[in-house]
Design an enzyme around this catalytic site. Structure first.
Site, PDB file in Angstrom:
ATOM      1  N   GLY A  24       0.786  -1.214   0.000  1.00 61.33           N
ATOM      2  CA  GLY A  24       0.000   0.000   0.000  1.00 61.33           C
ATOM      3  C   GLY A  24       0.819   1.265   0.000  1.00 61.33           C
ATOM      4  N   HIS A  76      -6.404  12.034   8.075  1.00 57.64           N
ATOM      5  CA  HIS A  76      -5.044  11.512   8.191  1.00 57.64           C
ATOM      6  C   HIS A  76      -4.147  12.147   7.140  1.00 57.64           C
ATOM      7  CE1 HIS A  76      -6.606   9.137   4.841  1.00 57.64           C
ATOM      8  NE2 HIS A  76      -5.370   8.811   4.524  1.00 57.64           N
ATOM      9  N   GLU A 105      -0.654  10.768   4.855  1.00 58.80           N
ATOM     10  CA  GLU A 105      -0.132   9.468   4.435  1.00 58.80           C
ATOM     11  C   GLU A 105       1.015   9.028   5.351  1.00 58.80           C
ATOM     12  OE1 GLU A 105      -1.578   7.651   1.895  1.00 58.80           O
ATOM     13  OE2 GLU A 105      -3.022   9.271   2.131  1.00 58.80           O
ATOM     14  N   HIS A 144      -6.435  14.857   4.969  1.00 60.41           N
ATOM     15  CA  HIS A 144      -7.607  14.677   4.133  1.00 60.41           C
ATOM     16  C   HIS A 144      -8.512  13.608   4.723  1.00 60.41           C
ATOM     17  CE1 HIS A 144      -4.358  12.052   2.655  1.00 60.41           C
ATOM     18  NE2 HIS A 144      -5.307  11.169   2.342  1.00 60.41           N
ATOM     19  N   SER A 168      -4.991   2.896  -5.231  1.00 57.24           N
ATOM     20  CA  SER A 168      -4.176   3.936  -4.619  1.00 57.24           C
ATOM     21  C   SER A 168      -2.800   3.413  -4.248  1.00 57.24           C
ATOM     22  CB  SER A 168      -4.881   4.465  -3.359  1.00 57.24           C
ATOM     23  OG  SER A 168      -4.134   5.491  -2.745  1.00 57.24           O
TER      24      SER A 168
END
Length: 467
Positions: A172, A190, A192, A278, A290
């Site tokens: 991920g 959060h 990234e 976001h 993603s």
């Protein structure tokens, strides 16, 4: 290239870009271009790809997508007045076809609405009712394997050094994840992992609503969230890394924190930028892909990213290869813990960047040095002390990383009082269970605290303290 935006220094707005295929082809060059236009100031940007770009030629017929969702989650929301915490309860595996049937069932389907604004109002009004399912963090890709332009599985950015230098794949982060949503399934506030960039392509289905806070307001947002959920921050000062916090834009406006909103339609791409908080929700059944990526501008963010130390799934990437390659003039100071500077979004706070904490290095004598023939290992812990070997110059050695990324140690912290928070959610689940006769509640004193497994009839509800 047509750009649509409205920006100001005090409240930068989300930009939308409509590149030609020629402008679109070079991913890293395109990211540099949109940042030159100020897209990163809002923390989020939309890209409408050119028609020539077709990531999946065979389309999205559910009968032709044989996919298993190993760990779908039920999102339980508690709170009130625009301040909520989300707990993800793991469910049994299901096929994507079964998930689609659930998403379009009477229980979970999107309510009738006039426009996206009305649907947004219904989301915040009903956020704590009828907990939705979300198929998040599903390994894999829906893009064609021969896709060479903007293939989310291989974007070709400097984040690839984690794999090429370290031989590490982080699911991920430098590999693709799939996300299948339904009405009201959410992603909490959060940034990234390691405050990286991210890309999200909505392959098919209903839209997503995105909220974004400009990175310049990120520190203020963290302080506000810490005040609202003090008991959680007492346990972990990086609680937002847990991806459990939902705060409405209306509430945040009272604290002078600007929140921008945008709707992502199928076939559109969203880019999040370093330290850009976001959140958002899905309008109905959809599927997105993603991953994360990086640029040289991210490195200072990554060096100073706040890390959660209580979650066993915390991602920590060694910054050694990035500092060595792109900040060579600061490398020695950084190793010694004296790399003083500031977080890019907190210029008034001068402090040292944390030195490497996870790497194990092997130093080998170079051809120019004849004094040291044997290799030796040295761990770069929180305080790196290169002066321990007074007769050895670092310049005399070449360095090869042996272990670069390691899971942080996990110390379970009991932060959730199931009696206080989930009594109403469990009662709702109980009432929804099919039964010919009315059951009798044996838990007259509420839900047993720290329960790991509870059985009602033939259904299993997993309440894990480890999450």
């Amino acid at each position: 290239m047509e750009d649509i935006f409205e920006n100001s220094k005090s409240n930068p707005r989300i930009m939308t870009f409509y590149p030609t295929y020629e402008q679109f082809k070079n991913f890293s060059k395109f990211i540099t271009y949109i940042e030159s236009k100020g897209a990163h100031l809002a923390g989020l940007a939309k890209v409408v790809p050119p028609r020539e770009w077709v990531p999946r030629k065979s389309g999205y017929d559910i009968d032709h997508i044989n996919m298993l969702i190993p760990n779908p989650i039920l999102q339980l929301v508690s709170g009130k007045q625009g301040q909520y915490q989300v707990i993800n309860m793991q469910k049994r595996s299901m096929t994507l076809k079964d998930f689609k049937a659930e998403a379009e069932s009477q229980k979970y389907r999107t309510p009738v609405h006039f426009d996206h604004d009305e649907l947004e109002r219904k989301y915040w009004k009903n956020i704590a009712y009828v907990s939705p399912l979300y198929a998040a963090d599903v390994k894999g890709s829906l893009s064609d394997s021969d896709l060479d332009v903007w293939n989310i599985s291989r974007l070709g950015t400097i984040l690839d050094f984690v794999n090429t230098d370290y031989g590490i794949e982080i699911e991920g982060v430098n590999t693709a994840y799939l996300y299948f949503g339904m009405w009201k399934s959410s992603f909490a506030w959060h940034t990234e992992d390691m405050d990286l960039y991210s890309i999200n392509y909505l392959h098919f289905g209903e839209p997503k609503t995105w909220y974004a806070i400009p990175p310049a307001y990120g520190k203020r947002f963290e302080k506000v969230a810490a005040q609202m959920f003090k008991e959680h921050y007492d346990d972990c000062n990086a609680h937002l890394r847990h991806k459990m916090t939902m705060i409405s834009p209306k509430v945040l406006s009272h604290y002078n924190i600007p929140v921008n909103k945008i709707t992502q339609m199928a076939g559109e791409i969203m880019i999040t930028f370093p330290f850009g908080y976001h959140a958002g929700f899905n309008h109905g059944y959809n599927g997105a892909e993603s991953t994360n990526f990086a640029s040289p501008r991210w490195i200072e963010y990554g060096k100073r990213a706040r890390i959660c130390h209580c979650n066993r799934d915390t991602v920590k990437i060694s910054m050694e290869t990035f500092v060595r390659r792109f900040q060579a003039e600061r490398y020695e100071n950084w190793l010694n813990g004296v790399d003083y500077g500031y977080h890019p979004e907190d210029p008034g706070n001068i402090c040292r960047a944390p030195p490497p904490t996870l790497n194990v290095y092997e130093y080998k004598s170079s051809e120019s040095s004849g004094d040291y023939k044997q290799s030796r290992k040295r761990k770069a812990f929180q305080k790196v002390n290169l002066q321990n070997n007074t007769n050895v110059s670092l310049a005399e050695f070449s360095k090869e990383a042996i272990v670069r990324v390691r899971k942080l140690s996990y110390n379970p912290v009991n932060t959730v009082d199931y009696n206080a928070i989930f009594n109403d959610q469990i009662e709702r689940l109980w009432n929804q269970l099919p039964s010919e006769t009315v059951g009798r509640n044996l838990l007259t004193n509420g839900i047993i605290k720290n329960t790991n497994r509870m059985r009602f009839h033939t259904k299993t509800i997993i309440l894990s303290d480890d999450e």
